[in-house]
Design a protein around this motif. Structure first.
Motif, short mmCIF file in Angstrom:
data_model
loop_
_atom_site.label_atom_id
_atom_site.label_comp_id
_atom_site.label_asym_id
_atom_site.label_seq_id
_atom_site.Cartn_x
_atom_site.Cartn_y
_atom_site.Cartn_z
N LEU A 162 0.84 -1.21 0.00
CA LEU A 162 0.00 0.00 0.00
C LEU A 162 0.87 1.24 0.00
CD1 LEU A 162 -2.85 -0.72 2.60
CD2 LEU A 162 -2.68 -1.36 0.20
N ASP B 23 0.50 0.77 -4.59
CA ASP B 23 0.95 2.16 -4.49
C ASP B 23 1.26 2.75 -5.86
OD1 ASP B 23 3.14 0.22 -4.36
OD2 ASP B 23 4.46 1.97 -4.22
N LYS C 191 -6.67 1.94 -8.69
CA LYS C 191 -6.42 1.24 -7.42
C LYS C 191 -7.51 0.22 -7.11
CE LYS C 191 -3.32 4.62 -5.44
NZ LYS C 191 -2.09 4.05 -5.95
N THR D 280 2.77 -1.45 4.55
CA THR D 280 2.17 -0.11 4.50
C THR D 280 2.82 0.81 5.53
OG1 THR D 280 0.04 1.06 4.44
CG2 THR D 280 0.28 -0.65 6.13
N ALA E 89 -1.28 5.43 4.34
CA ALA E 89 -2.20 4.76 3.42
C ALA E 89 -3.40 4.20 4.18
CB ALA E 89 -1.47 3.65 2.69
N LEU F 172 -6.51 1.70 4.97
CA LEU F 172 -6.92 0.31 4.80
C LEU F 172 -8.25 0.17 5.53
CD1 LEU F 172 -6.33 -2.55 3.76
CD2 LEU F 172 -5.14 -3.00 5.91
N ASP G 249 -12.03 -2.44 1.99
CA ASP G 249 -10.85 -3.00 1.29
C ASP G 249 -10.67 -4.48 1.65
OD1 ASP G 249 -10.24 -0.51 0.21
OD2 ASP G 249 -8.86 0.00 1.85
#
Ligand code: NDP
Length: 320
Positions: free
Chosen positions: A9, A30, A35, A51, A55, A57, A61
């Motif tokens: 990520l 990334d 995405k 990650t 970012a 999450l 997701d």
């Protein structure tokens, strides 16, 4: 032997990425333009995530990550990650508090000393020639004997407390639960601020702590008081901070973090009684490399069936 699939990520530092590339099949979300499409296509085969706190999450997701077992975060803060959803699904989470706590604690002490001893203004006083023109700089207040309150006595808060002990200050703290330490415990942050001369904030960000340092807390800290924020910008109500610093309700502030980064409010940065640092408390080569290495080491431990080095929480045996 086939390599495990790992979703990126947010990339780690180059040395860590080299190790990850050698050990796993990396899927670079990334770098993906679409995405959502990338996650839907590659997410289902990924067992790990690389990650950091930048970012997001989300629970949504995770619908695309049915085989996810572990998320390795190279920062200490993880408010962008839905850790409650991870826990529910039995997915492990690791972070890097242990790698960065010394640098962040150093920064808290640096900002404390800089505020209390007027480092920036005194530096300008010498540089501008005012010292020669106007004479001795005004006398300041000693740190020794002052009361320092720490809001958040976790990994970093404890490292700050241990650094401040040799300065011969009195230490107090506030956290959700009292800790087995000798420092005075305060049930609310306002009570801690009322007691303290200096309030150092090092709680996590996120909705629970949003605006925790508000007008009431700043007023309790008082006109001779110093606020140090090395946590997250969201923890301080910035409008209240600007008002308190402008009116003199609060003495001064040392800040590493802001609501709007990297363009903090000019109404805050233009004030004479602030000492500013660009969210760089962990910003040394050694520490950033060590933070990235926690990602490599925790992923390796997980896939080797070994205990994690930096777990954020403990999962029940049945799902771990
Ligand atoms: P820890 O989880 O080890 O400690 C957090 C502390 O905050 C604990 O004492 C906890 O109390 C307390 N706390 C949590 N929520 C609340 C709340 N709602 N009210 C009062 N106290 C609360 O975290 P770390 O010490 O590793 O890191 C703290 C934060 O520092 C990170 O989450 C990050 O946001 C920030 N940080 C900033 C950096 C920078 O560059 N400026 C770098 C690294 C981190 P209890 O133990 O009772 O639950």
């Amino acid at each position: 032997m086939s390599k495990e699939d790992v979703l990126v990520l947010y990339p780690a530092r180059p040395k860590a990425m080299e190790q990850l590339e050698a050990a796993y099949t990396l899927h670079r979300l990334d770098e993906a333009e679409d995405k959502a499409g990338f996650l839907a296509e590659h997410g289902p085969r990924c067992r790990g995530i690389v990650t950091n706190g930048h970012a997001a999450l989300t629970r949504a997701d995770l619908e695309h990550l049915p085989n996810l077992e572990i998320v390795c975060c190279s920062s200490a803060g993880f408010e962008s990650i839905d850790d409650a959803a991870l826990r529910e699904k039995g997915i492990a989470l690791t972070n890097s508090s242990d790698a960065l706590c010394d640098d962040v604690a150093d920064t808290a002490v640096m900002l404390t000393l800089a505020c209390r001893r007027d480092l920036v203004a005194a530096h300008d006083y010498v540089k501008s020639g005012d010292w020669g023109r106007k004479g001795m700089y005004p006398l300041l207040s000693a740190l020794k004997g002052k009361k320092v309150g720490i809001a958040g006595l976790g990994t970093i808060g404890k490292a700050i407390a241990s650094r401040l002990t040799p300065f011969r200050v009195c230490l107090g703290y506030h956290s959700r639960r009292p800790k087995p330490v000798d420092h005075a415990y305060f049930e609310t942050v306002t009570e801690l601020a009322r007691w303290a001369d200096i309030l150092i904030v090092i709680v996590p960000g996120g909705p629970e702590t949003e605006g925790m340092i508000n007008a009431e807390v700043l007023e309790a800290l008082g006109p001779q008081g110093t606020l140090i924020n090395v946590a997250r910008g969201s923890v301080v109500n910035e409008a209240d901070l600007i008002a308190a610093l402008t009116s003199g309700t609060l003495g001064n502030a040392g800040l590493d973090v802001y609501l709007n980064e990297p363009n903090p409010d000019p109404a805050l940065t233009a004030l004479p009684n602030v000492t500013l640092y660009p969210h760089h408390a962990s910003g040394t080569v050694e520490t950033r490399d060590a933070m990235a290495q926690t990602v490599v080491d925790n992923l390796r431990a997980h896939f080797a069936g070994e205990p994690l080095l930096n777990p954020v929480y403990t999962l029940p045996e049945s799902v771990a």
